[in-house]
Design a protein around this motif. Structure first.
Motif, PDB file in Angstrom:
ATOM      1  N   GLU A   3       0.829  -1.229   0.000  1.00 55.31           N
ATOM      2  CA  GLU A   3       0.000   0.000   0.000  1.00 55.31           C
ATOM      3  C   GLU A   3       0.858   1.270   0.000  1.00 55.31           C
ATOM      4  O   GLU A   3       0.449   2.297  -0.515  1.00 55.31           O
ATOM      5  CB  GLU A   3      -0.919   0.007   1.235  1.00 55.31           C
ATOM      6  N   GLU A   4       2.049   1.191   0.600  1.00 54.48           N
ATOM      7  CA  GLU A   4       2.929   2.365   0.716  1.00 54.48           C
ATOM      8  C   GLU A   4       3.516   2.764  -0.641  1.00 54.48           C
ATOM      9  O   GLU A   4       4.077   3.838  -0.771  1.00 54.48           O
ATOM     10  CB  GLU A   4       4.081   2.075   1.686  1.00 54.48           C
ATOM     11  N   ASN A   9      -2.543   6.364  -2.622  1.00 51.39           N
ATOM     12  CA  ASN A   9      -2.650   6.268  -1.161  1.00 51.39           C
ATOM     13  C   ASN A   9      -1.992   7.434  -0.435  1.00 51.39           C
ATOM     14  O   ASN A   9      -1.988   7.469   0.797  1.00 51.39           O
ATOM     15  CB  ASN A   9      -2.053   4.942  -0.669  1.00 51.39           C
ATOM     16  N   SER A 313       6.564  10.656   5.000  1.00 48.22           N
ATOM     17  CA  SER A 313       6.172   9.261   5.271  1.00 48.22           C
ATOM     18  C   SER A 313       7.380   8.354   5.457  1.00 48.22           C
ATOM     19  O   SER A 313       7.279   7.314   6.105  1.00 48.22           O
ATOM     20  CB  SER A 313       5.296   8.727   4.130  1.00 48.22           C
ATOM     21  N   ARG A 318       3.220   6.092   6.045  1.00 53.52           N
ATOM     22  CA  ARG A 318       2.140   6.778   5.320  1.00 53.52           C
ATOM     23  C   ARG A 318       0.906   6.995   6.189  1.00 53.52           C
ATOM     24  O   ARG A 318       0.332   8.087   6.220  1.00 53.52           O
ATOM     25  CB  ARG A 318       1.792   5.955   4.079  1.00 53.52           C
ATOM     26  N   GLU A 319       0.497   5.953   6.902  1.00 52.66           N
ATOM     27  CA  GLU A 319      -0.749   6.070   7.693  1.00 52.66           C
ATOM     28  C   GLU A 319      -0.628   7.136   8.766  1.00 52.66           C
ATOM     29  O   GLU A 319      -1.544   7.941   8.961  1.00 52.66           O
ATOM     30  CB  GLU A 319      -1.107   4.716   8.319  1.00 52.66           C
ATOM     31  N   LYS A 320       0.485   7.156   9.486  1.00 51.52           N
ATOM     32  CA  LYS A 320       0.668   8.163  10.540  1.00 51.52           C
ATOM     33  C   LYS A 320       0.724   9.559   9.933  1.00 51.52           C
ATOM     34  O   LYS A 320       0.158  10.506  10.477  1.00 51.52           O
ATOM     35  CB  LYS A 320       1.950   7.854  11.334  1.00 51.52           C
ATOM     36  N   ASP A 323      -2.740  10.583   9.150  1.00 54.00           N
ATOM     37  CA  ASP A 323      -3.454  10.845  10.417  1.00 54.00           C
ATOM     38  C   ASP A 323      -3.121  12.237  10.942  1.00 54.00           C
ATOM     39  O   ASP A 323      -4.008  12.975  11.385  1.00 54.00           O
ATOM     40  CB  ASP A 323      -3.067   9.808  11.489  1.00 54.00           C
TER      41      ASP A 323
END
Length: 345
Positions: A3-4, A9, A313, A318-320, A323
């Motif tokens: 996903e990264e 994304n 990232s 990426r998610e953090k 967020d």
């Protein structure tokens, strides 16, 4: 598929009105989001409190490039010497002593001559597939080198504000879009994390931390969105950099480092991988190519699907990153070049 590695994304929704078109005054009243990786905690403060959050044991690296007035307006020279169609030229960087990479708004072909104020003439010598152009410059009929060209641009040119500001430059931008320590001319975009310093805060920083400089002349490619489906297929732009010997010695040590901005980060990390102290930096930091030398990062909030949000990232995933961006939007942070800042500890 990881996903990264998918460009889509790194997208996020930025509501209308969140793009800063002018800096907060005083500069250090900008908001500052502090993210501590060890404790996974977020603190919201203002930039003037930066030093309260910096670890005592860290050296600070800054980019001393100076933004040049890289945007000029003129017209094509027609065959009968009458004014041809209007053109806009954005200087990007020198390729050698007499050839320059530029962007031109207006149709041109090899041999087209573009006439600007103060008897500056650009002749198109090359057309690149990516839309950029190669030109030579003459001033009053004489071919000129970069050092002389910068002086002419200072007289006739405009500060090249990022396109997303959707406004023309004004006199305030000549100081607002320049760092306090700008020295070496050559950038067409400011190293924006440094724009938050006031003279007082900068003096306080230097009193508490050893500061060092590198030079990376930020190019127009910094705003280029990643269009490839997978981020690793993105052709990364390159920018000229130079690292003084004194700075390289610190990079060769194990001193913890704070990089002020993405340009400083890329320069340091390029050196960590190559040991080159000057040349063209084309390093693409992302979650699959994380930092090896930079300990802490101070940066602004960047465009969706840009190499810059991918660089952030590379530090925190990426998610953090997304967020934190979401939280910044909820707290009404201002985004992009004249916007607010984030400190990653």
């Amino acid at each position: 598929m990881n996903e990264e590695l998918l460009t889509k994304n790194y997208d996020y929704e930025l509501p209308e009105g969140f793009i800063a078109t002018a800096p907060v005054q005083p500069r250090d009243h900008a908001k500052l989001l502090v993210y501590d990786r060890k404790t996974d905690t977020v603190t919201h403060t203002t930039f003037k409190h930066l030093l309260e959050y910096l670890p005592k044991e860290c050296d600070v690296f800054l980019n001393d490039t100076r933004v040049i007035k890289a945007r000029i307006f003129g017209h094509k020279r027609s065959l009968n010497n009458q004014g041809g169609g209007q053109v806009e030229l954005l200087f990007n960087k020198p390729l050698d002593a007499h050839h320059y990479l530029v962007l031109i708004r207006g149709k041109v072909k090899i041999g087209t001559e573009l006439v600007f104020d103060d008897a500056l003439v650009a002749t198109v010598t090359g057309l690149n597939d990516d839309g950029s152009r190669i030109v030579t410059f003459t001033h009053h009929g004489k071919e000129i080198r970069f050092e002389e060209l910068v002086l002419v641009l200072d007289t006739i040119g405009h500060i090249p504000l990022p396109p997303y500001m959707q406004r023309e430059d004004n006199q305030e931008d000549e100081t607002d879009y320049q760092t306090l320590f700008a020295k070496n001319a050559g950038a067409v975009a400011a190293p924006t994390a440094s724009l938050h310093f006031t003279p007082e805060l900068f003096t306080a920083l230097k009193a508490r931390h050893k500061t060092h400089t590198v030079t990376l002349h930020v190019g127009a490619g910094t705003f280029k969105p990643v269009e490839a489906e997978e981020i690793l297929d993105h052709p990364m732009h390159s920018e000229y950099f130079e690292i003084p010997e004194t700075s390289a010695k610190v990079l060769d040590s194990d001193t913890p480092l704070l990089a002020i901005g993405t340009t400083v980060t890329r320069t340091i990390e390029y050196y960590a991988r190559t040991k080159k102290t000057q040349g063209e930096c084309d390093l693409f930091l992302n979650p699959s190519n994380p930092p090896q030398r930079v300990t802490y990062l101070l940066t602004n909030f960047h465009l969706p699907k840009s190499t810059l949000i991918m660089l952030v990232s590379s530090f925190i995933g990426r998610e953090k990153t997304l967020d934190l961006y979401k939280e910044a939007i909820e707290k009404k942070y201002r985004f992009f070049s004249y916007g607010d800042a984030m400190l990653i500890l």
